[in-house]
Each structure stands twice: as structure tokens, then as C-alpha cells.
Design a protein around this motif. Sequence first.
Motif, PDB file in Angstrom:
ATOM      1  N   VAL A  31       0.732  -1.177   0.051  1.00  0.00           N
ATOM      2  CA  VAL A  31       0.053  -0.203   0.178  1.00  0.00           C
ATOM      3  C   VAL A  31       0.815   1.254   0.052  1.00  0.00           C
ATOM      4  O   VAL A  31       0.529   2.145  -0.704  1.00  0.00           O
ATOM      5  CB  VAL A  31      -0.895   0.062   1.167  1.00  0.00           C
ATOM      6  N   LEU A  32       2.011   1.124   1.068  1.00  0.00           N
ATOM      7  CA  LEU A  32       2.716   2.463   0.857  1.00  0.00           C
ATOM      8  C   LEU A  32       3.564   2.750  -0.373  1.00  0.00           C
ATOM      9  O   LEU A  32       3.915   3.839  -0.755  1.00  0.00           O
ATOM     10  CB  LEU A  32       3.521   2.370   2.150  1.00  0.00           C
ATOM     11  N   SER A  33       3.918   1.639  -0.670  1.00  0.00           N
ATOM     12  CA  SER A  33       4.616   1.422  -1.973  1.00  0.00           C
ATOM     13  C   SER A  33       3.902   2.256  -3.359  1.00  0.00           C
ATOM     14  O   SER A  33       4.450   2.965  -4.049  1.00  0.00           O
ATOM     15  CB  SER A  33       5.187   0.458  -2.542  1.00  0.00           C
ATOM     16  N   SER A  34       2.713   1.857  -3.160  1.00  0.00           N
ATOM     17  CA  SER A  34       1.684   2.436  -4.260  1.00  0.00           C
ATOM     18  C   SER A  34       1.520   3.813  -4.181  1.00  0.00           C
ATOM     19  O   SER A  34       1.469   4.611  -4.932  1.00  0.00           O
ATOM     20  CB  SER A  34       0.293   1.689  -4.119  1.00  0.00           C
ATOM     21  N   LEU A  35       1.298   4.173  -2.568  1.00  0.00           N
ATOM     22  CA  LEU A  35       1.109   5.584  -2.460  1.00  0.00           C
ATOM     23  C   LEU A  35       2.429   6.336  -2.881  1.00  0.00           C
ATOM     24  O   LEU A  35       2.086   7.743  -3.086  1.00  0.00           O
ATOM     25  CB  LEU A  35       0.804   5.692  -0.867  1.00  0.00           C
ATOM     26  N   TRP A  36       3.478   5.929  -2.402  1.00  0.00           N
ATOM     27  CA  TRP A  36       4.664   6.656  -2.839  1.00  0.00           C
ATOM     28  C   TRP A  36       4.841   6.906  -4.546  1.00  0.00           C
ATOM     29  O   TRP A  36       5.184   7.927  -4.847  1.00  0.00           O
ATOM     30  CB  TRP A  36       5.755   5.688  -2.360  1.00  0.00           C
ATOM     31  N   ASN A  37       4.411   5.818  -5.042  1.00  0.00           N
ATOM     32  CA  ASN A  37       4.343   6.045  -6.572  1.00  0.00           C
ATOM     33  C   ASN A  37       3.506   7.034  -7.009  1.00  0.00           C
ATOM     34  O   ASN A  37       3.731   8.014  -7.915  1.00  0.00           O
ATOM     35  CB  ASN A  37       3.955   4.594  -7.118  1.00  0.00           C
ATOM     36  N   LEU A  38       2.436   7.209  -6.360  1.00  0.00           N
ATOM     37  CA  LEU A  38       1.376   8.150  -6.662  1.00  0.00           C
ATOM     38  C   LEU A  38       1.750   9.677  -6.097  1.00  0.00           C
ATOM     39  O   LEU A  38       1.512  10.738  -6.916  1.00  0.00           O
ATOM     40  CB  LEU A  38       0.013   7.977  -5.807  1.00  0.00           C
ATOM     41  N   ALA A  39       2.506   9.831  -5.221  1.00  0.00           N
ATOM     42  CA  ALA A  39       3.072  10.921  -4.702  1.00  0.00           C
ATOM     43  C   ALA A  39       4.014  11.652  -5.369  1.00  0.00           C
ATOM     44  O   ALA A  39       4.186  12.606  -5.750  1.00  0.00           O
ATOM     45  CB  ALA A  39       3.477  10.803  -3.172  1.00  0.00           C
ATOM     46  N   MET A  40       5.061  10.471  -5.848  1.00  0.00           N
ATOM     47  CA  MET A  40       5.958  11.129  -6.712  1.00  0.00           C
ATOM     48  C   MET A  40       5.512  11.522  -8.109  1.00  0.00           C
ATOM     49  O   MET A  40       6.074  12.358  -8.651  1.00  0.00           O
ATOM     50  CB  MET A  40       7.042   9.905  -6.942  1.00  0.00           C
ATOM     51  N   ASN A  41       4.629  11.030  -8.509  1.00  0.00           N
ATOM     52  CA  ASN A  41       4.192  11.118 -10.137  1.00  0.00           C
ATOM     53  C   ASN A  41       3.041  12.300  -9.945  1.00  0.00           C
ATOM     54  O   ASN A  41       2.848  12.692 -11.062  1.00  0.00           O
ATOM     55  CB  ASN A  41       3.658  10.118 -10.608  1.00  0.00           C
ATOM     56  N   ALA A  83       6.965   6.193   3.896  1.00  0.00           N
ATOM     57  CA  ALA A  83       6.216   7.132   4.589  1.00  0.00           C
ATOM     58  C   ALA A  83       6.990   8.750   4.578  1.00  0.00           C
ATOM     59  O   ALA A  83       6.178   9.612   4.319  1.00  0.00           O
ATOM     60  CB  ALA A  83       6.024   6.853   5.945  1.00  0.00           C
ATOM     61  N   ALA A  84       8.408   8.543   4.867  1.00  0.00           N
ATOM     62  CA  ALA A  84       8.956   9.834   4.950  1.00  0.00           C
ATOM     63  C   ALA A  84       9.014  10.431   3.576  1.00  0.00           C
ATOM     64  O   ALA A  84       8.974  11.691   3.145  1.00  0.00           O
ATOM     65  CB  ALA A  84      10.349   9.890   5.463  1.00  0.00           C
ATOM     66  N   HIS A  85       9.256   9.581   2.347  1.00  0.00           N
ATOM     67  CA  HIS A  85       9.143   9.977   1.086  1.00  0.00           C
ATOM     68  C   HIS A  85       7.934  10.563   0.626  1.00  0.00           C
ATOM     69  O   HIS A  85       7.902  11.401  -0.068  1.00  0.00           O
ATOM     70  CB  HIS A  85       9.489   8.968   0.248  1.00  0.00           C
ATOM     71  N   ILE A  86       6.740  10.091   1.313  1.00  0.00           N
ATOM     72  CA  ILE A  86       5.497  10.372   0.789  1.00  0.00           C
ATOM     73  C   ILE A  86       5.081  11.882   1.039  1.00  0.00           C
ATOM     74  O   ILE A  86       4.677  12.808   0.517  1.00  0.00           O
ATOM     75  CB  ILE A  86       4.343   9.305   1.344  1.00  0.00           C
ATOM     76  N   ILE A  87       5.740  12.094   2.384  1.00  0.00           N
ATOM     77  CA  ILE A  87       5.611  13.599   3.103  1.00  0.00           C
ATOM     78  C   ILE A  87       6.321  14.330   2.191  1.00  0.00           C
ATOM     79  O   ILE A  87       5.544  15.526   1.811  1.00  0.00           O
ATOM     80  CB  ILE A  87       5.870  13.619   4.873  1.00  0.00           C
TER      81      ILE A  87
END
Length: 534
Positions: A31-41, A83-87
Motif C-alpha cells: 500500500v505504501l509503495s503504491s502511495l509513494w508512486n502516486l506521490a512522486m508522480n 512514509a517519509a518520502h510520501i510526506i
Amino acid sequence: MDEPNPIPRRKKLAKCFKEIPFVDDKKHVLVLSSLWNLAMNQPNDPEFPSFGIFKCMSNFILKGINHKDWLLKDQNIYIPYYAAHIIGSYAMNKPKFARKAANSGVIPPLLELLRGKMSWVEQRVAVRALGHLASHSQSFKELIDYEEEIVGLSMKMASNCLKVVYDNFVRKRATERLNYQCDLLTRGVGGLEFENRKAEEWASQLQCWSISLLDCFVKRERCIDLISSNQTNFLKDLSGMWGGLVNKKSPCGIGLIRSLCHTKSGRVSIASSKEVILSLCNTARSSDDWQYMAIESLLLVLKDPNTRYKVLDHAVFYLKDLVEISSIKGRKKVGEMATQVLLQDYGKIKCGQLRLSEEVERVLEEIWDVKVERKKREKLMGEEEIRERKYLATQMKKEGNKLFWGGNIEGGLLKYTKALDLCPLKYRKERIVLYSNRAQCYLLLKKPENVISDTTRALCLSSKGNKLHSKSLWRRSQAYDMIGLAKESLMDCLLFIQCNKISKSKGRKPFNKARLISKQICATWLFAAIDSNS
């Protein structure tokens, strides 16, 4: 995510972000890996920031720090990193997102990562996130309560991160490296060599992002005395931080030095550090992408009467070679600015109101002659006299060439010097060749400082056209190599290759260039100094 109706979708998202940090599930890392991809893109998409993603990520980081059993279970060790990357990604562009993140309590858990509660991998994303928060005025206010600790940790990280990454990852055997760090670095692609390349890139980013975070404080004139204190030796370290070839887009240390030079106390500290001033001088006279930043920093210190005479004895011998440069990467009249600052109290020297060292006064007189007196004299000359002087200079150059190729290097040097004195200033191409020819003489005579001076003047004159004088780049690269300035040598050599395709070279020249580039790449490798001391 599949809910088509926006109202229940929002409720479900809000509930999900509120609950999932407190529920154990093997799928959380996916889930967090997917959120990270969305946040980066899609970092500007307001949906997730609006429904509690920042609080959710904070809770995940704290859970990883405070509950080691959970962290080491399944693949949970990846979660604080994501988590930190998403923030950081959502705080990057939008001030309102950054403000919401700060108000959601992300700073304390990010600080825990910055303190090293996990590893350098998590420190990297924590400093990135804090840097984005610090770049927006509203969220920056939330950092002030922690500013001394953040600044202190960032300084320590910028100075030590290369050693930390080298000791904790690069120098370790493949079997000793933490698997999750290898996976994050490579995304499962490539082997040991690729891991090492990515580790170098991430170490450079960790250093650059730490400096960028410090820069946010300096630009708001916070903690300047702490950052620029000569007691910590941080400024000396800072002058050697250049990001490397793996992080060309970041000005790294020179960017923070320039910001410090825009402040009164920062200028005083910079002027008191001989190492920093010499580093600025070398960068100002090089092919570095951040050459203009170095020139601007020196001019700021020279304009300030409280610091001018602390640095003039050093700076004048480097900036004198730049007074005829027309522009640097679109910035106009750089040479004129340098001339104006260097000669601002020349009148006091001439009338005896101000005394400087004999050498400094001689250089200032030389600049005055080229930029003022000689221009006046040549304006009063008729066209016939100008042509005659050009003809005499050409004849003198031919005599110099003959002596040079006959093995009389010193004789050729004297002829080129006389030709430069005769050649009218407006004949730039002719003067470029004369400076470069004289530099070649100095190179054979093992006088690298003279080579750098003459080739820099040739390059300044050629900067007005569309193409730099490539021979001068190559000669200056060799001179820098002779005095151990590997970075400056490498930059010149790479620019030389860019100006002249190697395929057009003949004989041994391609091998010579390739050998010098290889040597300097090894010397400027981010971990070179650490590796040699191991």
C-alpha cells in the motif's frame, strides 16, 4: 480507490488513513509503495493530503521507531522510508500541503529519522521532507522551535554522510549489506556495481539536501552564527562539497556559501576562512557550472568595507584574469562588475590615501591600464596606427612561433608578451591566440599558475563568441592537474571534449584526454578521500 462515488470515497479514504497504522497487515508495504508512486508522480493532487495522509505517515514512522518487533516483522522495515518520502513529495510544490503536513505533526517523527534512529537511507528521505517544509514560509514557522537541532544535525550530516554511507554500505561485502537497503537502491535491478553507483548518488543527494535545508535557514537569516562559526570547521568542509558528477543540478556547498555572503555576519566568517576564499577563487576561474556563484560571492565580500581588505590580497590575483569576460551563462557584464569592485578605491591608492601591498597595487594598476588607460590611448589612435600595431604584433607572434618550435621556449614567451603589449584590445581573436601560446610556454616551463592565468584570459575573451577556445581549456586542465586541483581539471577536460569531438583528434591526443579524464574521475570520486584513509 475503486469507489466511483466521491462522497463515500472520501469517507473511506479518511477512515483508511486514520486506522491502517494501528492494524497489522502484510500488505501495508505494498500500500505504501503504491502511495509513494502516486506521490512522486502526482505531488500536486490534493486528494490524499486532504484526507489525512500526513498524520497517517507520521504514525507509521513513529511505529517503526518505537516498536522494533513490528519493524522487523514481514517487510515493515520498508515502511518508514516510504512514509517519509510520501510526506516530502506532497510538501514539495504546494505551500498549503506543506502547511497541512506541519500542522499534522510530521516534524517530530521526521526529526527522529534525522537523528539516525534507523539508518542513513531513512535520513536521506527525512532531510528531503524537512527541506521541502523549510522552503515554504508558513511551514517553515513550524520548524523554528527545532531550528538549532535541525541545523546542527544537518551540518553534521553534510560533513559526515559520505563516510557514513561508505562505512555502512559501500565498503561492506554483498553478503553484509542490508537487503532492504539494496532493494530500495536498485528496485531489484542490477548487481553489486549498480548498488555502488546508486549508493554514491544517494550519498550525494543526502549531502546536497542537507545543505539545501541549511540554505533555507540562512535565507531567512536564522542560525547564521551557528552555521558560519569557525569553531566547527563546517565552512572549511563546505567549500569542498560540490555534489560530484552524479548530482550536477545542485550547487551544493557553493550555493550555501553564496547565501551566507548575502548576510553581514556570514561575510565576516567567510572572509576569515582562507580555505573558503581560495576555494571560491578557484571556482571563479574555472569551467564549473557554478562559476558565477563563486564570482558573486567574492564580489559581495569585496564590496563590504568590513571584509574587503581581509580577502583582497587573495582575490585580486584570481579576479584580475576575469575582467575582460563578457558574460557567463546569460549573465551580462560580469567582467565590468569585477573591474568596478576591484578598482573602487584605486583613486585613494594613486593619491596616497590608502596603502596596500606592493603586489596588490601592481595588479590593480595592471587592471586600470587594461580597462581604462589603454582604452583611452587606443581611442586617440588613428586607424593607420592601429593597423600598424596589429601588424607588428602579428610579426612578433611569428617570431615567437619560430623560437618556440626551435626549442627556445623562454625566447618565444618574451615575443608573445611583447606581441600582447602591442596588439590593440579590439582584436580579440589575435589576443586569444597570443595568451594561449604564452600559456603553452609556461606549461613547458612548469609554471602552472601562469598557465591558468593566461588560459583564463583567453577563455574570457573567447566567451563573447559562440565557442570557447578549446586549446586553452586543454592547457588549463593540464595546469590544474599539476597543482592537484582535480575537480577543476576534470571540468576543463570534459568541456574540451564537448567543444572538440575526440574523433577529429589525431595521434596520441585522444589517449591523453581519456587518461586525464580517467585520472580526475578517480580523484574526484565522492568516496576517494575516505577510501584512501581506510
